[in-house]
Design a protein around this motif. Structure first.
Motif, mmCIF file in Angstrom:
data_model
loop_
_atom_site.group_PDB
_atom_site.id
_atom_site.type_symbol
_atom_site.label_atom_id
_atom_site.label_comp_id
_atom_site.label_asym_id
_atom_site.label_seq_id
_atom_site.Cartn_x
_atom_site.Cartn_y
_atom_site.Cartn_z
ATOM 1 N N CYS A 39 29.872 -37.766 41.655
ATOM 2 C CA CYS A 39 31.191 -36.915 40.418
ATOM 3 C C CYS A 39 29.856 -35.961 39.657
ATOM 4 N N ALA A 65 40.071 -46.215 35.875
ATOM 5 C CA ALA A 65 38.936 -46.500 35.316
ATOM 6 C C ALA A 65 37.691 -45.417 35.523
ATOM 7 N N CYS A 66 38.262 -45.567 37.223
ATOM 8 C CA CYS A 66 36.936 -44.342 37.932
ATOM 9 C C CYS A 66 37.627 -43.718 39.207
ATOM 10 N N ILE A 67 37.540 -43.258 39.817
ATOM 11 C CA ILE A 67 37.639 -42.668 40.725
ATOM 12 C C ILE A 67 36.469 -42.236 41.755
ATOM 13 N N ALA A 68 35.272 -42.367 41.666
ATOM 14 C CA ALA A 68 34.247 -42.006 42.290
ATOM 15 C C ALA A 68 34.316 -42.658 43.314
ATOM 16 N N CYS A 102 33.031 -40.108 30.743
ATOM 17 C CA CYS A 102 32.804 -41.192 32.247
ATOM 18 C C CYS A 102 33.255 -42.444 31.840
ATOM 19 N N ASN A 103 33.496 -43.372 32.338
ATOM 20 C CA ASN A 103 33.846 -44.097 32.183
ATOM 21 C C ASN A 103 32.075 -44.893 32.632
ATOM 22 N N LYS A 104 31.936 -44.414 33.755
ATOM 23 C CA LYS A 104 30.447 -45.205 34.729
ATOM 24 C C LYS A 104 29.461 -44.794 33.795
ATOM 25 N N TYR A 119 30.918 -35.188 36.576
ATOM 26 C CA TYR A 119 31.745 -35.131 35.974
ATOM 27 C C TYR A 119 30.892 -36.609 34.842
ATOM 28 N N CYS A 175 38.005 -41.053 31.802
ATOM 29 C CA CYS A 175 37.186 -40.793 32.975
ATOM 30 C C CYS A 175 37.680 -38.430 33.442
ATOM 31 N N ALA A 176 37.080 -38.101 33.590
ATOM 32 C CA ALA A 176 36.907 -36.818 32.990
ATOM 33 C C ALA A 176 38.288 -36.009 34.625
ATOM 34 N N ALA A 177 37.788 -36.585 35.330
ATOM 35 C CA ALA A 177 37.670 -36.635 37.015
ATOM 36 C C ALA A 177 39.217 -36.806 37.303
#
Ligand SMILES: Cc1cc2nc3c(=O)[nH]c(=O)nc-3n(C[C@H](O)[C@H](O)[C@H](O)COP(=O)(O)OP(=O)(O)OC[C@H]3O[C@@H](n4cnc5c(N)ncnc54)[C@H](O)[C@@H]3O)c2cc1C
Ligand code: SF4
Length: 316
Positions: A119, A156-159, A129-131, A121, A138-140
């Motif tokens: 990702c 929270a995350c779509i990576a 970025c939560n990760k 970001y 989450c900027a994505a």
């Protein structure tokens, strides 16, 4: 890059003991992902434990008729092993679809499983970025996300997980062997190895801190025709937009695993029962519950069409 101390471990026990003395340290194998993350200060371990010279570099037959791949076997050596090419062709093909020759010469089996998302970001420390920084956002989501997940993602995350190798290993029902500082050994099915992002996307696997991967085991070969097809923006040296790995038997049954669509290599065994009915039926089972963004809805038809092409190729 932040300064750090370094030691080289000679045995798995020495590596896990070193971690117990320095919690927050990182194991380093080929270094092809970790060093990049350290240069960008996304990972800032104060201590590195070099595991690259551990005697975990063999590929051995198991008594069950499968293979035990040492954690430090290089991606190049794994892809070119005669037994892997003959009996686990999907794995060999997935490996050579990844990275470049130079990277595969350094990259290890354990490091490949534990490589982190691509990702953009996550790699940009100016972005939430939560990760990378739990709770930062989450900027994505709402941003540039054509590369991102369509299944298994969270608010929270779509990576996605970027490994090609892991897709093939999932199709073979691989298991990850580990040892911890107390000497406790575990065999974790790859199906259960990666954690869904949920509200804690920084926690990516079920490994405990300091738990060392020692090997990956493959059950006995399943035969069939093996095809791996990776769709990417460039013909080489690029991560998957999506990838499709299939093992197809003469009677039309088989296995399907996908890359580039979720936080882990994606396989839905129930969907494989639809293989004799064709790609559309299988894809609909694999992608059940898919959630797309404004930029990545193309992945759904791309999976179906790629699967159709791969199945046609596998059936000759
Ligand atoms: C330009 C570029 C392009 C790439 N393209 C692709 C691609 O198309 N497809 C693909 O699949 N990959 C690709 N990769 C990623 C590459 O495959 C990984 O960087 C590599 O597999 C990581 O292995 P490593 O041994 O270098 O891991 P390292 O960087 O050494 O470590 C990675 C992580 O694993 C941990 N670790 C290592 N060994 C152990 C162990 N035994 N037990 C517990 N933890 C351990 C480390 O602490 C670290 O967190 C690319 C990389 C680059 C730089
Ligand atoms: S998708 Fe995940 S890795 Fe990417 S910015 Fe969002 S939280 Fe970070």
């Amino acid at each position: 890059m932040k300064s750090f101390t370094y030691e080289r471990a000679d045995t798995p026990a020495a590596a896990t003991a070193a971690f117990a003395r320095a919690p927050g340290a990182r194991f380093i194998a080929g270094g092809t992902n970790l060093l990049d993350l350290m240069k960008l200060e996304i990972e800032t371990p104060a201590h590195l434990i070099d595991v690259s010279r551990l005697a975990l570099d063999k590929i051995e037959a198991t008594k069950e008729g499968g293979l035990r791949i040492g954690a430090m076997v290089r991606n190049t050596d794994l892809a070119s092993d005669a037994r892997v090419r003959r009996d686990y062709g999907l794995l060999s093909r997935a490996l050579v679809a990844g990275a470049s020759g130079q990277l595969r010469n350094k990259a290890t089996t354990a490091g490949n499983l534990l490589q982190r998302t691509r990702c953009p970001y996550f790699y940009d420390t100016n972005q939430p970025c939560n990760k990378r920084k739990p709770g930062s956002g989450c900027a994505a989501i709402g941003g540039f996300n054509r590369l991102h997940a369509v299944v298994g993602a969270s608010e929270a995350c779509i990576a996605t997980h970027p490994s090609d190798m892991a897709v093939a290993m999932r199709a073979f029902d691989a298991a990850v062997e580990t040892v911890d500082a107390a000497g406790k050994v575990r065999a974790i099915p790859l199906a259960d190895f990666y954690r869904a992002p949920g509200t804690t996307p920084h926690l990516e696997t079920v490994l405990a801190p300091g738990e060392l991967i020692t090997a990956v085991t493959l059950p006995k070969p399943v035969g069939g025709t093996h095809v791996y097809h990776k769709v990417r923006d460039r013909a080489s040296y690029a991560f998957a937009l999506i990838s499709v790995g299939v093992i197809v038997q003469r009677d039309g049954t088989g296995r399907v695993a996908l890359g580039g669509i979720g936080y882990k290599p994606w396989r839905v065994e129930a969907a494989e029962a639809e293989l004799p009915r064709g790609a559309k039926a299988v894809a609909s089972g694999l992608l059940a519950g898919a959630k797309t963004t404004h930029e990545n809805a193309y992945k759904l038809p791309l999976v179906e069409r790629t699967l159709a092409g791969v199945l046609a190729q596998a059936k000759g």
